[in-house]
Design a protein around this motif. Structure first.
Motif, PDB file in Angstrom:
ATOM      1  N   MET A 201       7.595  26.456  14.603  1.00 50.22           N
ATOM      2  CA  MET A 201       6.324  25.739  14.655  1.00 50.22           C
ATOM      3  C   MET A 201       6.477  24.363  14.023  1.00 50.22           C
ATOM      4  O   MET A 201       7.155  24.200  13.004  1.00 50.22           O
ATOM      5  CB  MET A 201       5.234  26.543  13.930  1.00 50.22           C
ATOM      6  N   LEU A 202       5.849  23.372  14.664  1.00 49.14           N
ATOM      7  CA  LEU A 202       5.732  22.042  14.070  1.00 49.14           C
ATOM      8  C   LEU A 202       4.501  22.053  13.169  1.00 49.14           C
ATOM      9  O   LEU A 202       3.399  22.343  13.632  1.00 49.14           O
ATOM     10  CB  LEU A 202       5.583  20.990  15.162  1.00 49.14           C
ATOM     11  N   VAL A 203       4.699  21.755  11.915  1.00 53.47           N
ATOM     12  CA  VAL A 203       3.599  21.784  10.948  1.00 53.47           C
ATOM     13  C   VAL A 203       3.500  20.434  10.245  1.00 53.47           C
ATOM     14  O   VAL A 203       4.454  19.983   9.601  1.00 53.47           O
ATOM     15  CB  VAL A 203       3.795  22.905   9.902  1.00 53.47           C
ATOM     16  N   ILE A 204       2.355  19.801  10.391  1.00 49.74           N
ATOM     17  CA  ILE A 204       2.069  18.525   9.749  1.00 49.74           C
ATOM     18  C   ILE A 204       0.873  18.748   8.830  1.00 49.74           C
ATOM     19  O   ILE A 204      -0.192  19.173   9.284  1.00 49.74           O
ATOM     20  CB  ILE A 204       1.733  17.439  10.786  1.00 49.74           C
ATOM     21  N   GLU A 205       1.042  18.469   7.564  1.00 55.15           N
ATOM     22  CA  GLU A 205      -0.044  18.703   6.603  1.00 55.15           C
ATOM     23  C   GLU A 205      -0.250  17.476   5.733  1.00 55.15           C
ATOM     24  O   GLU A 205       0.639  17.089   4.963  1.00 55.15           O
ATOM     25  CB  GLU A 205       0.263  19.920   5.725  1.00 55.15           C
ATOM     26  N   ASN A 206      -1.416  16.854   5.895  1.00 58.91           N
ATOM     27  CA  ASN A 206      -1.841  15.743   5.040  1.00 58.91           C
ATOM     28  C   ASN A 206      -0.783  14.651   4.912  1.00 58.91           C
ATOM     29  O   ASN A 206      -0.506  14.162   3.809  1.00 58.91           O
ATOM     30  CB  ASN A 206      -2.232  16.259   3.648  1.00 58.91           C
ATOM     31  N   CYS A 207      -0.197  14.272   6.039  1.00 62.47           N
ATOM     32  CA  CYS A 207       0.777  13.184   6.045  1.00 62.47           C
ATOM     33  C   CYS A 207       0.033  11.856   6.110  1.00 62.47           C
ATOM     34  O   CYS A 207      -0.630  11.546   7.103  1.00 62.47           O
ATOM     35  CB  CYS A 207       1.727  13.321   7.233  1.00 62.47           C
ATOM     36  N   ARG A 208       0.147  11.082   5.057  1.00 63.21           N
ATOM     37  CA  ARG A 208      -0.627   9.853   4.910  1.00 63.21           C
ATOM     38  C   ARG A 208       0.236   8.618   5.133  1.00 63.21           C
ATOM     39  O   ARG A 208       1.366   8.528   4.628  1.00 63.21           O
ATOM     40  CB  ARG A 208      -1.253   9.796   3.516  1.00 63.21           C
ATOM     41  N   LEU A 209      -0.305   7.678   5.878  1.00 62.57           N
ATOM     42  CA  LEU A 209       0.342   6.379   6.088  1.00 62.57           C
ATOM     43  C   LEU A 209      -0.731   5.310   5.944  1.00 62.57           C
ATOM     44  O   LEU A 209      -1.855   5.484   6.415  1.00 62.57           O
ATOM     45  CB  LEU A 209       0.977   6.285   7.480  1.00 62.57           C
ATOM     46  N   THR A 210      -0.384   4.208   5.322  1.00 54.29           N
ATOM     47  CA  THR A 210      -1.367   3.140   5.137  1.00 54.29           C
ATOM     48  C   THR A 210      -0.760   1.779   5.463  1.00 54.29           C
ATOM     49  O   THR A 210       0.410   1.512   5.190  1.00 54.29           O
ATOM     50  CB  THR A 210      -1.897   3.105   3.691  1.00 54.29           C
ATOM     51  N   TRP A 211      -1.600   0.937   6.072  1.00 56.77           N
ATOM     52  CA  TRP A 211      -1.295  -0.458   6.344  1.00 56.77           C
ATOM     53  C   TRP A 211      -2.524  -1.258   5.904  1.00 56.77           C
ATOM     54  O   TRP A 211      -3.581  -0.682   5.635  1.00 56.77           O
ATOM     55  CB  TRP A 211      -1.038  -0.680   7.832  1.00 56.77           C
ATOM     56  N   PRO A 212      -2.405  -2.566   5.853  1.00 56.47           N
ATOM     57  CA  PRO A 212      -3.576  -3.358   5.438  1.00 56.47           C
ATOM     58  C   PRO A 212      -4.806  -3.135   6.319  1.00 56.47           C
ATOM     59  O   PRO A 212      -5.941  -3.202   5.831  1.00 56.47           O
ATOM     60  CB  PRO A 212      -3.066  -4.802   5.548  1.00 56.47           C
ATOM     61  N   ASP A 213      -4.589  -2.863   7.611  1.00 59.24           N
ATOM     62  CA  ASP A 213      -5.731  -2.737   8.519  1.00 59.24           C
ATOM     63  C   ASP A 213      -5.873  -1.349   9.148  1.00 59.24           C
ATOM     64  O   ASP A 213      -6.669  -1.162  10.066  1.00 59.24           O
ATOM     65  CB  ASP A 213      -5.623  -3.778   9.636  1.00 59.24           C
ATOM     66  N   PHE A 214      -5.106  -0.374   8.655  1.00 60.93           N
ATOM     67  CA  PHE A 214      -5.178   0.959   9.264  1.00 60.93           C
ATOM     68  C   PHE A 214      -4.683   2.002   8.275  1.00 60.93           C
ATOM     69  O   PHE A 214      -3.745   1.772   7.515  1.00 60.93           O
ATOM     70  CB  PHE A 214      -4.319   1.008  10.538  1.00 60.93           C
ATOM     71  N   GLU A 215      -5.339   3.160   8.302  1.00 58.53           N
ATOM     72  CA  GLU A 215      -4.941   4.270   7.434  1.00 58.53           C
ATOM     73  C   GLU A 215      -4.959   5.549   8.257  1.00 58.53           C
ATOM     74  O   GLU A 215      -5.874   5.786   9.042  1.00 58.53           O
ATOM     75  CB  GLU A 215      -5.896   4.393   6.256  1.00 58.53           C
ATOM     76  N   ALA A 216      -3.925   6.362   8.079  1.00 66.59           N
ATOM     77  CA  ALA A 216      -3.831   7.616   8.820  1.00 66.59           C
ATOM     78  C   ALA A 216      -3.577   8.768   7.863  1.00 66.59           C
ATOM     79  O   ALA A 216      -2.951   8.595   6.816  1.00 66.59           O
ATOM     80  CB  ALA A 216      -2.704   7.544   9.854  1.00 66.59           C
TER      81      ALA A 216
END
Length: 233
Positions: A1-16
């Motif tokens: 299974m592919l499991v992604i949990e609370n993976c955070r990325l930030t840029w000046p104009d975007f946040e994921a």
């Protein structure tokens, strides 16, 4: 299974901040508005973007410490990323050996893969001599021949006409049922994949807003947002 949990990325104009689980051997279609973070999600899984936190694993293996080349994933981009000076067979062979020094058995494997994607006899052609759909078949063959169990498709068929796009989606479904691969595919026309995908995830503003069976997602309260996303793409 592919499991992604609370993976955070930030840029000046975007946040994921992504959380998503995809069962091994399934096809997950990722839909959502342009600029909502679909491609960023795939790039993160492939290793091109590094999250600031969270966990990312595939079949129990932690992917976060691994460089892209060491991850069990192959990615196909919208522009197929073929080398124009190489033949079709050589472009596919890159998925096996970047040196292109293939054994006799590996050369046979390249031929078998081209046959599997409907390009038998195209070995010596150059990408510039082929249609858009044929070039995407070459890119798909290169990803599959790598033997990597996770295939990431980033809107690979968006430039094709509706009939050819549907044919390519059906080809992807057929190939993944013959091989033990998991496919995560971003697409801006969810109706093309609704009866093929096992799972559908709606991504917007850098979040996986909802994930489930395609029929459930498309008939949910998200339907107006999905319709708006399609019209904006």
């Amino acid at each position: 299974m592919l499991v992604i949990e609370n993976c955070r990325l930030t840029w000046p104009d975007f946040e994921a901040d992504y959380s998503l689980s995809v069962k091994t051997g399934t096809l997950c279609a990722v839909i959502g508005p342009s600029g909502g973070g679909k491609t960023t999600l795939l790039h993160m899984v492939a290793g091109f973007e590094r999250p600031e936190g969270g966990t990312l694993s595939f079949n129990g293996q932690n992917l976060l410490p691994l460089e892209p080349a060491k991850r069990p994933a192959a990615i196909v981009f919208q522009d197929h990323n073929l080398f124009p000076h190489l033949s079709v067979a050589e472009n596919v062979a890159l998925g096996l050996r970047p040196s292109l020094r293939l054994s006799a058995d590996e050369k046979l494997l390249v031929g078998d893969m081209l046959d599997a994607v409907g390009l038998a006899g195209f070995d010596d052609r150059k990408p510039g001599e082929m249609s858009g759909g044929q070039r995407q078949r070459v890119a798909l063959a290169r990803a599959l021949i790598s033997g990597r169990p996770l295939i990431l498709l980033d809107e690979p068929f968006s430039s094709l006409d509706p009939s050819l796009r549907r044919d390519m989606i059906l080809l992807v479904d057929e190939l993944r049922r013959k091989r033990p691969v998991t496919i995560v595919m971003t697409i801006h026309t969810p109706e093309d994949v609704a009866d093929v995908a096992d799972q559908m995830a709606f991504v917007a503003s850098g979040r996986v807003v909802a994930s489930g069976r395609p029929a459930d997602i498309l008939n949910s309260t998200l339907a107006p947002r999905i319709a708006a996303a399609v019209s904006d793409s």
